[in-house]
Design a protein around this motif. Structure first.
Motif, PDB file in Angstrom:
ATOM      1  N   ASP A   7       0.658  -1.223  -0.326  1.00 55.20           N
ATOM      2  CA  ASP A   7      -0.001   0.091  -0.127  1.00 55.20           C
ATOM      3  C   ASP A   7       0.610   1.174   0.195  1.00 55.20           C
ATOM      4  O   ASP A   7       0.599   2.418  -0.653  1.00 55.20           O
ATOM      5  CB  ASP A   7      -0.623   0.097   1.057  1.00 55.20           C
ATOM      6  N   ALA A  14       1.509   6.636  -6.975  1.00 55.43           N
ATOM      7  CA  ALA A  14       0.800   7.747  -7.616  1.00 55.43           C
ATOM      8  C   ALA A  14       0.979   8.835  -7.567  1.00 55.43           C
ATOM      9  O   ALA A  14       0.061   9.402  -8.035  1.00 55.43           O
ATOM     10  CB  ALA A  14      -0.159   7.252  -6.420  1.00 55.43           C
ATOM     11  N   GLY A  75     -12.463   8.787  -7.420  1.00 54.10           N
ATOM     12  CA  GLY A  75     -11.635   8.122  -6.596  1.00 54.10           C
ATOM     13  C   GLY A  75     -12.587   7.193  -5.689  1.00 54.10           C
ATOM     14  O   GLY A  75     -13.317   7.339  -5.222  1.00 54.10           O
ATOM     15  N   GLU A  76     -11.849   6.091  -5.305  1.00 53.57           N
ATOM     16  CA  GLU A  76     -12.103   4.779  -4.509  1.00 53.57           C
ATOM     17  C   GLU A  76     -11.507   4.328  -2.964  1.00 53.57           C
ATOM     18  O   GLU A  76     -11.783   3.425  -2.579  1.00 53.57           O
ATOM     19  CB  GLU A  76     -11.901   3.557  -5.200  1.00 53.57           C
ATOM     20  N   GLY A  77     -10.161   5.677  -2.892  1.00 52.74           N
ATOM     21  CA  GLY A  77      -9.752   5.137  -1.988  1.00 52.74           C
ATOM     22  C   GLY A  77     -11.125   6.069  -0.476  1.00 52.74           C
ATOM     23  O   GLY A  77     -11.817   6.867  -0.647  1.00 52.74           O
ATOM     24  N   ASN A  78      -9.990   6.442   0.798  1.00 54.80           N
ATOM     25  CA  ASN A  78     -10.443   6.245   2.220  1.00 54.80           C
ATOM     26  C   ASN A  78     -10.027   7.918   2.467  1.00 54.80           C
ATOM     27  O   ASN A  78      -9.210   8.112   1.617  1.00 54.80           O
ATOM     28  CB  ASN A  78     -10.102   5.101   3.032  1.00 54.80           C
ATOM     29  N   HIS A 134      -4.585   5.062 -10.807  1.00 54.56           N
ATOM     30  CA  HIS A 134      -4.535   4.997  -9.192  1.00 54.56           C
ATOM     31  C   HIS A 134      -5.613   5.715  -8.439  1.00 54.56           C
ATOM     32  O   HIS A 134      -5.550   6.022  -6.995  1.00 54.56           O
ATOM     33  CB  HIS A 134      -3.324   6.392  -8.970  1.00 54.56           C
ATOM     34  N   ARG A 135      -6.663   5.636  -9.216  1.00 47.57           N
ATOM     35  CA  ARG A 135      -8.281   5.825  -7.983  1.00 47.57           C
ATOM     36  C   ARG A 135      -7.925   6.005  -6.861  1.00 47.57           C
ATOM     37  O   ARG A 135      -8.553   6.230  -6.598  1.00 47.57           O
ATOM     38  CB  ARG A 135      -9.193   5.728  -9.207  1.00 47.57           C
ATOM     39  N   ARG A 136      -7.746   4.224  -6.301  1.00 45.57           N
ATOM     40  CA  ARG A 136      -8.173   3.949  -5.430  1.00 45.57           C
ATOM     41  C   ARG A 136      -7.021   4.033  -3.979  1.00 45.57           C
ATOM     42  O   ARG A 136      -6.942   4.314  -3.364  1.00 45.57           O
ATOM     43  CB  ARG A 136      -6.937   2.362  -5.459  1.00 45.57           C
ATOM     44  N   HIS A 137      -6.428   5.285  -4.832  1.00 45.80           N
ATOM     45  CA  HIS A 137      -4.892   5.714  -3.464  1.00 45.80           C
ATOM     46  C   HIS A 137      -5.940   7.330  -3.209  1.00 45.80           C
ATOM     47  O   HIS A 137      -5.506   8.430  -2.286  1.00 45.80           O
ATOM     48  CB  HIS A 137      -3.900   6.297  -4.040  1.00 45.80           C
ATOM     49  N   TYR A 138      -7.333   7.862  -3.888  1.00 48.12           N
ATOM     50  CA  TYR A 138      -7.365   8.886  -3.140  1.00 48.12           C
ATOM     51  C   TYR A 138      -9.047   8.947  -3.302  1.00 48.12           C
ATOM     52  O   TYR A 138     -10.053   8.118  -3.815  1.00 48.12           O
ATOM     53  CB  TYR A 138      -7.542  10.268  -3.914  1.00 48.12           C
ATOM     54  N   ALA A 139      -9.960   9.986  -2.062  1.00 47.33           N
ATOM     55  CA  ALA A 139     -11.112  10.166  -2.432  1.00 47.33           C
ATOM     56  C   ALA A 139     -11.702  11.358  -3.033  1.00 47.33           C
ATOM     57  O   ALA A 139     -10.973  12.505  -3.430  1.00 47.33           O
ATOM     58  CB  ALA A 139     -11.676   9.966  -1.458  1.00 47.33           C
TER      59      ALA A 139
END
Length: 410
Positions: A7, A14, A75-78, A134-139
């Motif tokens: 991670d 990212a 984004g798909e991140g937290n 890199h969408r899982r790394h940002y909201a």
């Protein structure tokens, strides 16, 4: 390597463009450069950009201003979401390209990308590819705009703002190639970086008479000539130098024959300044001066103003975040200081609505023959400059996302 290590590594990566995306970015750039379209005519350009987006897996770009597109990557991140707009303009200029050394030179007679908008749009496409990868790394949401009609009315930037397409966003990023700084270098100023630009037209009305009896008429050429001389006193005697105002008369039309006193002169000009207050004041004074000079000569004046783009003003905090992002990705030595430009850009409509940053990337390169300024037939931007702009733009997006979360959690 455990999941946590992966991670961390992924989050670090990212900040960079995804591996292998350079070919796609440059393919779009080469197509656009070879197939330029003027403001409000970018139909084929819009279709081609949509094809590139579809190839990246994005099949639902939205159309605005007839010839423009924008796409949202969510984004798909937290974390705390940040909604950011990135603009790349897409229109060309009515100039015959004089760069036979460029293999992807314009194939359209009398049209070329003489202001680097092919480079801007391609760099913005790089942001699309990075935001997807890199969408899982940002909201939050990244809205990338392929904006038409930056060069000529009706302006695409005005349409984008007036249609509410900036609503709900936290900040905006714009970019422009700058031939006053070398390839590989960047500049991010704080405060005003361009000027507003308004167009005005004044019709001075007099009365015809025979040139042998001028006292029987009212000479509109004399009225207009007096205005041309006196109007510069609005700059030299009524304006502060920090406002950096410029009034230019670009057209002066009047007269029918050498032996007739002219009864109608049409003047066209522009008003530019970095100051919103000066902009409003000088608009009023232009009209007052025109009417008063006409009355003094027993004539009349009709004044019409077409409001153009506001000045682009860089937000201090976002500009600092942008400088840090470029320094981290490209090296601190790539950041240079330069001057604000006297030209205008309709990214001002974005900056008027949202805290924004507008960064410059250099293109001056003697070895490649890229030595002239924008809006010239010999203007050029290297592929390396385009890729550098894409890297910088995405790094700024990521740094803003990370900074927003750091600020909110502290």
């Amino acid at each position: 390597m455990n999941a946590s290590d992966e991670d961390v590594k992924g989050a670090s990566q990212a900040f960079h463009l995804p591996a292998g995306c350079e070919e796609q970015i440059l393919a779009l750039r080469h197509y656009m450069h070879a197939n330029p379209e003027l403001s409000n005519e970018e139909h084929n350009t819009r279709t081609k950009i949509a094809e590139f987006l579809c190839g990246a897996g994005l099949q639902t770009p939205q159309v605005f201003h007839h010839t423009g597109l924008f796409i949202d990557i969510v984004g798909e991140g937290n974390g705390i979401p940040l909604n950011v707009v990135v603009r790349g303009d897409i229109d060309a200029l009515p100039i015959q390209e004089a760069r036979p050394d460029i293999p992807y030179r314009s194939r359209v007679p009398g049209k070329m990308h003489a202001c680097g908008h092919d480079a801007h749009a391609s760099a913005a496409f790089g942001v699309v590819l990075a935001a997807l990868a890199h969408r899982r790394h940002y909201a939050g949401k990244v809205r990338v705009v392929f904006q038409p009609a930056e060069e000529a009315e009706p302006l695409g930037g005005r349409s984008f703002a007036e249609q509410g397409l900036l609503d709900g966003f936290d900040c905006a990023i714009g970019m422009h190639v700058n031939p006053e700084i070398p390839s590989g270098a960047f500049s991010v100023l704080t405060g005003p970086v361009t000027k507003s630009s308004d167009e005005f037209q004044i019709i001075f009305k007099g009365m015809k008479s025979h040139a042998a009896w001028p006292e029987l008429g009212v000479d509109a050429i004399a009225i207009a000539s007096t205005f041309v001389t006196e109007v510069q006193k609005l700059i030299s005697r009524e304006s502060h130098t920090d406002e950096a105002p410029v009034i230019s008369i670009g057209r002066f039309h009047g007269g029918e024959a050498t032996n007739i006193i002219c009864d109608r002169v049409v003047l066209d000009g522009t008003l530019r300044t970095r100051s919103p207050d000066a902009r409003q004041r000088l608009r009023r004074r232009l009209e007052e001066l025109a009417r008063q000079i006409a009355a003094m000569h027993r004539g009349e004046a009709e004044f019409n103003l077409v409001p153009g783009e506001p000045a682009v003003v860089n937000d201090p905090g976002i500009s600092q975040t942008a400088r840090e992002a470029i320094a981290d990705i490209c090296g601190r030595d790539t950041l240079v200081q330069t001057r604000p430009l006297a030209g205008a850009d309709d990214f001002g409509f974005y900056a008027e609505k949202l805290p924004s940053v507008y960064f410059w990337f250099g293109c001056y390169n003697e070895a490649l023959g890229n030595i002239t300024h924008v809006h010239t037939a010999e203007f050029g931007v290297s592929d390396d400059d385009v890729l550098g702009a894409a890297r910088a733009a995405w790094a700024i997006v990521r740094n803003l996302q990370v900074s927003a979360n750091a600020g909110m959690s502290s």
